[in-house]
Design an enzyme around this catalytic site. Sequence first.
Site, PDB file in Angstrom:
ATOM      1  CG  HIS A 180      38.878  17.665  48.325  1.00 54.74           C
ATOM      2  ND1 HIS A 180      38.184  18.628  48.033  1.00 54.74           N
ATOM      3  CD2 HIS A 180      38.339  16.821  49.344  1.00 54.74           C
ATOM      4  CE1 HIS A 180      37.217  18.568  48.835  1.00 54.74           C
ATOM      5  NE2 HIS A 180      37.465  17.649  49.587  1.00 54.74           N
ATOM      6  CG  ASP A 250      37.943  20.959  54.586  1.00 53.67           C
ATOM      7  OD1 ASP A 250      37.543  20.050  54.957  1.00 53.67           O
ATOM      8  OD2 ASP A 250      37.833  21.848  53.528  1.00 53.67           O
TER       9      ASP A 250
END
Length: 335
Positions: A180, A250
Amino acid sequence: MTTRALILGCAGKTLSAEENAFFRDVAPWGFILFKRNIGTPDEVRALTQALRDTVGRADAPILIDQEGGRVQRMGPPHWPAYPAGGRIGRLDGSAVAMAELGARLMAHDLASVGINVDCAPVLDVPVAGAHDVIGDRAYGTTPERVAEIGRAVARGLMQGGVLPVMKHIPGHGRAGCDSHKGLPVVEADFATLTAQDFAPFRALADLPLAMSAHVVFTALDPDHPATQSAIVIERVVRGFIGFDGLLMTDDLSMHALQGSFRARTEAAFAAGIDVGLHCNGDLTEMRGVVEGAPGLAGPALRRAQEALARLAVAAPAFDVSEARARFEAALSLAA
């Protein structure tokens, strides 16, 4: 209307007029919900119906990350708090049964508000010294244990009419940072990766959906994360692992990826991704993603159709109250 090979998020608990028009024009294959989208059960039902109305498909997939523990978008006061995967994996003697039962209960919660895809099981195998972004989300510390519990979770979800998404293929457990926030680089050799990191995915390669890892594997492709690596997708995901289901990225907004949103999306599709995932509901970012995404066609369309066809299997009878009492009793006993 051509369906776009995308799964997109929205900003809040209801759709704005701009979002409504955008989704009608873009026609994404599916949508994903986060905690910001979750209100009361009636509000979630209204939102999932509104999203499907924009694309005119009653079976349009609506995803959520509902693992339990740290990653649970639907929780108290309207839904139970579920334990992390690691806690389930440590149950003596009952781990497999309770993993399946917990997932079946989650599927009941999700299906009752119109959600038909859960981004679980987590098949990453953590190693000592890795970043804790996986941590207690992992079902165990060996490929065999992770695969065993992961299979039970997938089985429980599908029994409740919810499709599982195995993640993060071909493995995030060895990553030294959170994708992230940055780009993890894994330097393990190919033999080590096949024996440990890739093994649970190979064991569950028959599942309908998988989510890619934004991780660089230097033994395979030192220049690109798996999401954007034709080498990793062809040689490992489709080759060694043998996965022929629908492969989604993702989140394309994560900081592991670089470049404009159009460029990072184009790179993923060029590498062999079937469907792009963008989660944060930012319309400006989504417009860039749309510019880089194709229509859903060819093998990707076949895989999408085959995945949704598995929702048509009738779920067996299920006593929710009895099952929840049994699940909670097993957790209390273990504690």
